[in-house]
Every structure is written in structure tokens, then in C-alpha cells.
Scaffold this active site. Structure first.
Site, PDB file in Angstrom:
ATOM      1  N   HIS A   1      -6.709  -8.193  -0.113  1.00  0.00           N
ATOM      2  CA  HIS A   1      -6.849  -7.224   0.921  1.00  0.00           C
ATOM      3  C   HIS A   1      -7.698  -7.315   1.956  1.00  0.00           C
ATOM      4  O   HIS A   1      -8.899  -7.371   1.829  1.00  0.00           O
ATOM      5  CB  HIS A   1      -7.288  -5.952   0.066  1.00  0.00           C
ATOM      6  CG  HIS A   1      -6.935  -4.555   0.361  1.00  0.00           C
ATOM      7  ND1 HIS A   1      -5.786  -3.935   0.437  1.00  0.00           N
ATOM      8  CD2 HIS A   1      -7.946  -3.663   1.181  1.00  0.00           C
ATOM      9  CE1 HIS A   1      -5.812  -2.786   0.787  1.00  0.00           C
ATOM     10  NE2 HIS A   1      -6.859  -2.636   1.426  1.00  0.00           N
TER      11      HIS A   1
ATOM     12  N   GLU B   1      -4.047   2.228  -3.362  1.00  0.00           N
ATOM     13  CA  GLU B   1      -5.696   2.524  -2.640  1.00  0.00           C
ATOM     14  C   GLU B   1      -5.598   3.745  -1.714  1.00  0.00           C
ATOM     15  O   GLU B   1      -6.315   4.391  -1.336  1.00  0.00           O
ATOM     16  CB  GLU B   1      -6.321   1.419  -2.080  1.00  0.00           C
ATOM     17  CG  GLU B   1      -5.721   0.918  -0.847  1.00  0.00           C
ATOM     18  CD  GLU B   1      -6.965   0.465   0.051  1.00  0.00           C
ATOM     19  OE1 GLU B   1      -8.249   0.449  -0.424  1.00  0.00           O
ATOM     20  OE2 GLU B   1      -6.725   0.235   0.944  1.00  0.00           O
ATOM     21  N   ASN B   2      -4.152   3.841  -0.894  1.00  0.00           N
ATOM     22  CA  ASN B   2      -4.126   5.011  -0.072  1.00  0.00           C
ATOM     23  C   ASN B   2      -3.027   6.125  -0.560  1.00  0.00           C
ATOM     24  O   ASN B   2      -2.352   7.110   0.210  1.00  0.00           O
ATOM     25  CB  ASN B   2      -3.385   4.456   1.109  1.00  0.00           C
ATOM     26  CG  ASN B   2      -4.289   3.539   1.777  1.00  0.00           C
ATOM     27  OD1 ASN B   2      -3.919   2.335   1.996  1.00  0.00           O
ATOM     28  ND2 ASN B   2      -5.518   3.598   2.036  1.00  0.00           N
TER      29      ASN B   2
ATOM     30  N   HIS C   1      -3.290  -4.168   2.975  1.00  0.00           N
ATOM     31  CA  HIS C   1      -4.021  -3.095   3.853  1.00  0.00           C
ATOM     32  C   HIS C   1      -3.942  -2.928   5.160  1.00  0.00           C
ATOM     33  O   HIS C   1      -4.332  -1.928   5.797  1.00  0.00           O
ATOM     34  CB  HIS C   1      -5.685  -3.943   3.946  1.00  0.00           C
ATOM     35  CG  HIS C   1      -6.382  -3.505   4.636  1.00  0.00           C
ATOM     36  ND1 HIS C   1      -7.182  -2.184   4.434  1.00  0.00           N
ATOM     37  CD2 HIS C   1      -7.004  -3.808   6.090  1.00  0.00           C
ATOM     38  CE1 HIS C   1      -8.093  -1.850   5.445  1.00  0.00           C
ATOM     39  NE2 HIS C   1      -8.073  -2.711   6.506  1.00  0.00           N
TER      40      HIS C   1
ATOM     41  N   HIS D   1      -0.859  -2.451   6.591  1.00  0.00           N
ATOM     42  CA  HIS D   1       0.301  -1.396   6.563  1.00  0.00           C
ATOM     43  C   HIS D   1       1.436  -1.750   7.527  1.00  0.00           C
ATOM     44  O   HIS D   1       2.382  -0.863   7.775  1.00  0.00           O
ATOM     45  CB  HIS D   1      -0.388   0.120   6.978  1.00  0.00           C
ATOM     46  CG  HIS D   1      -1.547   0.610   5.930  1.00  0.00           C
ATOM     47  ND1 HIS D   1      -1.555   1.942   5.820  1.00  0.00           N
ATOM     48  CD2 HIS D   1      -2.080  -0.042   4.934  1.00  0.00           C
ATOM     49  CE1 HIS D   1      -2.591   1.979   4.855  1.00  0.00           C
ATOM     50  NE2 HIS D   1      -2.678   0.887   4.255  1.00  0.00           N
TER      51      HIS D   1
ATOM     52  N   ASP E   1       0.643  -1.344  -0.086  1.00  0.00           N
ATOM     53  CA  ASP E   1       0.156  -0.176  -0.049  1.00  0.00           C
ATOM     54  C   ASP E   1       0.905   1.187   0.074  1.00  0.00           C
ATOM     55  O   ASP E   1       1.482   1.580   1.082  1.00  0.00           O
ATOM     56  CB  ASP E   1      -0.960  -0.014   1.233  1.00  0.00           C
ATOM     57  CG  ASP E   1      -1.749  -1.187   1.477  1.00  0.00           C
ATOM     58  OD1 ASP E   1      -1.242  -2.339   1.336  1.00  0.00           O
ATOM     59  OD2 ASP E   1      -2.981  -1.032   1.745  1.00  0.00           O
TER      60      ASP E   1
ATOM     61  N   ASN F   1     -10.490  -1.439  -0.051  1.00  0.00           N
ATOM     62  CA  ASN F   1     -11.778  -0.589   0.476  1.00  0.00           C
ATOM     63  C   ASN F   1     -11.673   0.595   0.128  1.00  0.00           C
ATOM     64  O   ASN F   1     -12.701   1.593   0.343  1.00  0.00           O
ATOM     65  CB  ASN F   1     -11.833  -1.027   1.926  1.00  0.00           C
ATOM     66  CG  ASN F   1     -10.338  -0.670   2.887  1.00  0.00           C
ATOM     67  OD1 ASN F   1      -9.496  -1.234   2.275  1.00  0.00           O
ATOM     68  ND2 ASN F   1     -10.579  -0.006   3.862  1.00  0.00           N
ATOM     69  N   HIS F   2     -10.547   1.341   0.056  1.00  0.00           N
ATOM     70  CA  HIS F   2     -10.586   2.984  -0.155  1.00  0.00           C
ATOM     71  C   HIS F   2     -10.493   3.134  -1.687  1.00  0.00           C
ATOM     72  O   HIS F   2     -10.407   4.546  -1.869  1.00  0.00           O
ATOM     73  CB  HIS F   2      -9.235   3.450   0.458  1.00  0.00           C
ATOM     74  CG  HIS F   2      -9.313   3.611   1.956  1.00  0.00           C
ATOM     75  ND1 HIS F   2      -9.915   4.372   2.520  1.00  0.00           N
ATOM     76  CD2 HIS F   2      -8.715   2.930   2.884  1.00  0.00           C
ATOM     77  CE1 HIS F   2      -9.898   4.297   3.818  1.00  0.00           C
ATOM     78  NE2 HIS F   2      -9.093   3.324   3.985  1.00  0.00           N
TER      79      HIS F   2
HETATM   80 FE   LIG Z   1      -7.331  -1.003   2.699  1.00  0.00          FE
END
Ligand SMILES: [Fe+2]
Length: 264
Positions: A154, A43-44, A179, A181, A12, A71-72
Site C-alpha cells: 500500500h 480500507e476505504n 492506495h 485509486h 481499494d 493507512n485508513h
Molecule cells: Fe490508503
């Protein structure tokens, strides 16, 4: 045996520090490890929440072949229009039917093809369709094209990641987690030839709480009130894994964890 296919999976990318780490390190790592395919979870990348078309394009330009998410993915609304046209930016395949975008892609690696499948867990995450049954469906389809399949799963729960690893052992080349991190030290080859790691870790600010400025994260824990999160500043690092795959069988030959500090 034919020359192994090397896949670099990057965990991520978080905020500006994460993007800086990718820009500085991805081209170098590609060269150094003779990487055939680079998969980056993005995604982040936009301030810790979502990704913009501009950031996605810049990440492709510096050497990513496929971008994955979770999810993001919908946090920045302009990504919806982009993902419809860009099939190499994935959203989890087990999102409901009709969701914009796709959950898998096949890219060339010299004379070979590598498929990337993005799934999202259901434990401590927003509701989605079953990732296990969706994996069955997608893998059956992808294997008609190639046996070299890398899965970005994820997940929040370590148990769900491990279950997916065992469930797909022998059917895909690798299952890598994203996810959380935080990189896990459990990389291994499962008995039927699938490379596995519960989490690749984050590519982002080192002095942080999973990417966020520590004072803001502490503030939320202490007050139990909404505190607007911002990416931490300072030194960054890239986390991920290198997977070598036998192109004749699709079985993984090795998996190696990466933790590389970005230049200041
Ligand atoms: Fe995530």
C-alpha cells in the site's frame, strides 16, 4: 505441471458504490476465472474512510478470503476490537510492534496454501517501520509454510512500489500495489518470476476524484479549506488483477489487469 493457482486481487473498495460492485461482481468473477483465493483491499469501504466489522463480514460472505488495508484501517474505531479476533483482516505488517491485528495470513487453495502479506510504504504516508526489512522477516517465516506469497504493498509513491517489486522478485509470487485509486498499465512478470503491478486501481464510483464526489474535491482545491469528503454516487467499477501461479515453484505464470463495470 499442476493446475495453476489463481489469485484475484481487488483494489481499494470505496464507499457504497465500491461495496455494490464487489457484491455484484466478486461471486461472478470467482466462477468465471476459477479463482482459488480472492484478496480484497477494504480500507476505504466505509464511506471512503475505514471499514466496519459489518462491512468486513459482508465482504467475506460474498467471496473474499483475505481482506487487506493500509493507512485508513483505524478510521472506524470499532474495527480495533474486530481485527484482534479476525486474523483474515490484515493491517500492514510494518506497523509498530504491539499494534492490534496481524499483517499476514495463510489460506488454503485446494491442496495448496497461499500466503498474503500486507505492507505499507513510507513515502508521503504516515510513519511506519521499514517495509523492506519487514518483508524480509515475514517472507522468511511464510516461506517455511508456502512458496505461494502475494503481497499487497500500500504505497503513494510509484517508485516505492517498483522498488518493492524488484526487491521481492523471485521471493514472492506477486507484488500488487494499492492506495492510489487509479489503475496503472504496467502489469508484468519480473525476471525471477514475480508478477507485478504498481496499482490495482479502485473499486468504486467511476465519476469521482479517487472515489470522492468531484464537486467536494474541487471545492477543497479551490478554497484550501477543510471540506468534508463524501463518496461520489453513480456507476461503479471493479478494478484489480488476476494472477496465475505455478503451485510447484510459487512463480507467477501470468498477470492480467481487470476493469469491470458493475451492473447499475
Ligand atoms: Fe490508503
Amino acid at each position: 505441471m499442476a493446475r495453476p493457482v489463481t489469485v484475484l486481487c481487488v483494489g481499494d473498495v470505496f464507499g457504497e458504490p465500491g461495496r455494490r460492485a464487489v457484491q455484484a461482481l466478486l461471486p461472478k468473477l470467482r466462477k468465471q476465472h476459477e479463482v482459488d483465493v480472492a484478496v480484497v483491499n477494504i480500507e476505504n469501504a466505509a464511506g471512503g474512510f475505514g471499514v466496519t466489522p459489518q462491512i468486513a463480514r459482508a465482504t467475506f460472505e460474498c467471496g473474499a478470503d483475505v481482506l487487506t488495508s493500509g493507512n485508513h484501517i483505524w478510521d472506524k474505531k470499532e474495527i480495533v476490537e474486530y481485527i484482534v479476533k479476525e486474523n483474515l483482516l490484515l493491517r500492514p505488517a510494518n506497523f509498530p510492534p504491539g499494534t492490534p491485528g496481524v499483517g499476514s495470513a495463510v489460506v488454503k487453495a485446494g491442496p495448496h496454501k497461499v500466503a498474503v502479506l500486507n505492507l505499507m510504504g513510507r513515502v508521503f504516508l504516515p510513519a511506519t517501520d521499514c517495509p523492506f526489512r519487514k518483508a524480509d522477516e515475514e517472507i522468511e517465516r511464510l516461506r517455511q509454510e508456502t512458496a505461494l506469497i502475494v503481497v499487497d504493498c500500500h504505497c503513494e509513491a510509484t517508485s516505492e512500489s517498483q522498488a518493492m517489486g524488484w526487491y521481492l522478485d523471485g521471493r514472492v509470487s506477486a507484488v500488487v500495489g494499492t492506495h492510489r485509486h487509479v489503475q496503472t498499465a504496467d502489469e508484468r512478470l519480473l525476471p525471477q518470476g514475480t508478477a507485478y503491478i504498481t496499482d490495482l486501481g479502485m473499486t468504486g464510483p467511476v465519476d469521482s476524484v479517487i472515489g470522492v464526489d468531484p464537486q467536494l474535491a474541487i471545492g477543497r482545491f479551490l478554497s484550501q479549506m477543510h471540506v468534508r469528503f463524501e463518496a461520489a454516487k453513480g456507476p461503479a467499477a471493479l478494478h484489480g488483477a488476476l494472477i496465475r501461479i505455478d503451485p510447484d515453484t510459487g512463480r507467477a505464470l501470468s498477470i492480467e489487469r481487470l476493469s469491470v463495470p458493475a451492473p447499475a
